[in-house]
Design a protein around this motif. Structure first.
Motif, short mmCIF file in Angstrom:
data_model
loop_
_atom_site.label_atom_id
_atom_site.label_comp_id
_atom_site.label_asym_id
_atom_site.label_seq_id
_atom_site.Cartn_x
_atom_site.Cartn_y
_atom_site.Cartn_z
N PRO A 262 0.82 -1.21 0.00
CA PRO A 262 0.00 0.00 0.00
C PRO A 262 0.87 1.28 0.00
O PRO A 262 2.01 1.26 0.44
CB PRO A 262 -0.79 -0.08 1.30
CG PRO A 262 -0.33 -1.29 2.01
CD PRO A 262 0.66 -2.03 1.18
N GLU A 263 0.26 2.35 -0.51
CA GLU A 263 0.94 3.65 -0.64
C GLU A 263 1.53 4.11 0.70
O GLU A 263 2.66 4.60 0.78
CB GLU A 263 -0.06 4.69 -1.14
CG GLU A 263 0.54 5.98 -1.66
CD GLU A 263 1.48 5.77 -2.86
OE1 GLU A 263 2.36 6.62 -3.02
OE2 GLU A 263 1.35 4.75 -3.58
N SER A 264 0.73 3.92 1.78
CA SER A 264 1.18 4.39 3.10
C SER A 264 2.44 3.66 3.54
O SER A 264 3.35 4.25 4.13
CB SER A 264 0.06 4.21 4.14
OG SER A 264 -0.25 2.84 4.24
N VAL A 265 2.54 2.37 3.22
CA VAL A 265 3.73 1.59 3.60
C VAL A 265 4.94 2.11 2.79
O VAL A 265 6.05 2.27 3.31
CB VAL A 265 3.50 0.08 3.34
CG1 VAL A 265 4.78 -0.71 3.63
CG2 VAL A 265 2.37 -0.44 4.21
N LYS A 267 5.36 5.08 1.67
CA LYS A 267 5.77 6.38 2.26
C LYS A 267 6.60 6.15 3.50
O LYS A 267 7.63 6.80 3.72
CB LYS A 267 4.53 7.21 2.61
CG LYS A 267 4.09 8.06 1.44
CD LYS A 267 3.06 9.06 1.89
CE LYS A 267 2.55 9.84 0.67
NZ LYS A 267 1.23 10.39 0.91
N ASP A 268 6.15 5.18 4.33
CA ASP A 268 6.90 4.86 5.55
C ASP A 268 8.31 4.39 5.21
O ASP A 268 9.30 4.74 5.86
CB ASP A 268 6.19 3.78 6.37
CG ASP A 268 4.96 4.35 7.09
OD1 ASP A 268 4.89 5.60 7.17
OD2 ASP A 268 4.12 3.58 7.54
N ASP A 270 10.04 5.21 2.64
CA ASP A 270 10.85 6.38 2.24
C ASP A 270 11.41 7.10 3.46
O ASP A 270 12.58 7.49 3.50
CB ASP A 270 10.01 7.37 1.41
CG ASP A 270 9.83 6.87 -0.02
OD1 ASP A 270 10.56 5.92 -0.39
OD2 ASP A 270 8.96 7.41 -0.74
#
Ligand code: ADP
Length: 465
Positions: A262-265, A267-268, A270
């Motif tokens: 998922p996108e949120s993972v 981002k994390d 990064d």
């Protein structure tokens, strides 16, 4: 008293008019008093004035005033009929010596007596009466006053009194002048001694400060050695897991598409990558600082190093609204240096320049053969930033000194730069202004072309050893 006491005034001198002569004598004494009363004295002119006044008052043939120095007479002032100084072999001079030797007045008058005293010596036919008065202060003879009268002229006792009183005045004048000169000399010596003491005091103060500074540095370096050892151990421990973390993040990023993270993972990931990279760079700096790696000296091109650093920092520059202008003069030859270490020097300097311009600005890098330090190339990194305040300028090269906020600066950048540059036999200087920004100038030696390429320890061309 030698010779016969003189009596009977000479007609020409007193013109048979005693009250007139007394008035004249009085006004002469007053005039001389006025002349000798001034301080500081112009001794030469004062003695000349005394001789002239006496000559006029007594209508003398010759009058001479000698000063005495270490038993020697020096002719200080004279009045003679022809205006020439009296011959030293002339009897008046010899009599002056007798007065100096005996400390007693010498008085001679009348042809027979005088001729007797001066026998075997050349005697002037112009005068026969002669008076020579030692100028005394206590037992000291300051000089001699010698006067000769015209022809067979004689002096009355009153006139002699006046002459002796003027001689006293001359004696006091010479003594006062000498005392004044001694005082002046002593004052000058005291002033010089005071200057020397002040100078020595200042030197002492500087030495004490230097000692304090050295003691402080010694303490600091002892602390640094301990911190360095601790840091080196810790860095090794941290480095390995950190490399694994960074590796795994890279793997996860590559696999992200396949496992559809998922996108949120992402981002994390990064964020984790950013902080892990930052930690890795701090560890890297600490490792260099605590255990400097051996340097590898090869011919390097400064232009290539600078361009490479600008490329590496491109993103940082853009993000902080900074631009870089390079002026690299084409006549700079390859120099001997460690490519990676020099890259680190310019990376640190440019990063600091970026940090010094929170609103963005221009960084200028100017490299040319140095006119200031012969045999060197100088590379100036100039920013338009905040400048460095006077209170901290002497500390910026100290390890762990930073004004940046926690997590942003380690305070190792400039100290690492300094170490690397010194290792290259170079130097670094800073000019800064709170209005216009800072210029860090790196000087590196141009070492010529090596006989054969290789790696040279400690920044030295083997031919220069
Ligand atoms: P750090 O960058 O981690 O603070 P450095 O040793 O590189 O460590 O710098 C020490 C300090 O020197 C900085 O915190 C800053 O206060 C000052 N400094 C260095 N370069 C500049 C610059 N170009 N302009 C203003 N200040 C600077």
């Amino acid at each position: 008293m030698k010779g016969e006491a003189l009596h009977i005034s000479e007609k020409a001198r007193t013109a048979g008019n005693a009250p007139d002569w007394s008035r004249k004598a009085l006004s002469t004494i007053i005039r001389l008093n006025n002349i000798t009363g001034f301080l500081p004295l112009d001794i030469s002119n004062t003695l000349k004035a005394i001789v002239n006044e006496v000559n006029n008052l007594f209508n003398l043939h010759t009058s001479c005033l000698y000063t005495a120095d270490n038993g020697m007479l020096n002719l200080a002032a004279f009045r003679t009929p022809d205006g020439l100084p009296p011959d030293i072999h002339f009897n008046s001079s010899i009599n002056a010596c007798a007065a100096l030797r005996d400390g007693l007045p010498f008085i001679a008058c009348g042809s027979d007596n005088y001729r007797l005293i001066c026998q075997n010596r050349k005697v002037s036919s112009d005068y026969l009466s002669h008076i020579c008065i030692p100028l005394l202060t206590g037992n000291d003879v300051n000089g001699v006053f010698s006067v000769s009268l015209h022809g067979e002229g004689r002096m009355s006792r009153d006139e002699m009194d006046v002459l002796f009183s003027i001689a006293n005045q001359a004696s006091m004048t010479i003594q006062r002048y000498r005392l004044f000169e001694t005082l002046k000399r002593e004052r000058q010596e005291m002033e010089e001694a005071y200057k020397e003491i002040s100078f020595l005091n200042e030197m002492l103060r500087q030495k004490i400060n230097e000692l304090k500074e050295a003691r402080y540095r010694l303490l600091q370096s002892e602390k640094l050695v301990a911190i360095g050892e601790l840091a080196a151990g810790l860095c090794h421990e941290i480095n390995n897991p950190l490399s694994i973390i960074l590796n795994r993040i890279e793997c996860l990023r590559m696999e992200a598409g396949e496992v559809s993270l998922p996108e949120s993972v992402l981002k994390d990931l990064d964020v984790i990558h950013l902080y892990a990279s930052r930690t890795s760079s701090i560890v890297h700096d600490l490792l260099i600082f605590s255990r400097p790696h051996p340097v590898e000296f090869r011919p390097v091109r400064l232009e290539a190093i600078i361009n490479e650093v600008i490329r590496l920092l491109e993103e940082d520059l853009k993000k902080n609204n900074c631009s870089v202008e390079t002026v690299i003069h084409h006549n700079i030859p390859e120099i001997y240096g460690d490519h990676d270490r020099l890259e680190q020097v310019f990376r640190n300097l440019i990063s600091n320049a970026i940090d010094a311009m929170p609103e963005g600005g221009r960084i200028t890098i100017d490299a040319h053969i140095s006119s200031e330090k012969s045999g060197s190339v100088e590379i100036a990194v100039k920013d338009e930033g905040t400048g460095i305040p006077d209170e901290i300028i002497h500390r910026i090269f100290d390890p762990f000194f930073t004004t940046k906020k926690l997590g942003k600066g380690t305070g190792l950048g400039l100290s690492i730069c300094y170490g690397i540059i010194k290792n290259h036999g170079g130097d670094i200087a800073v000019k800064t202004s709170l209005d216009t920004g800072s210029i860090f100038t790196v000087y590196l030696p141009l070492r010529g072309v090596p006989v054969k390429e290789g790696s040279y320890a400690e920044g030295k061309d083997p031919r220069n050893r």
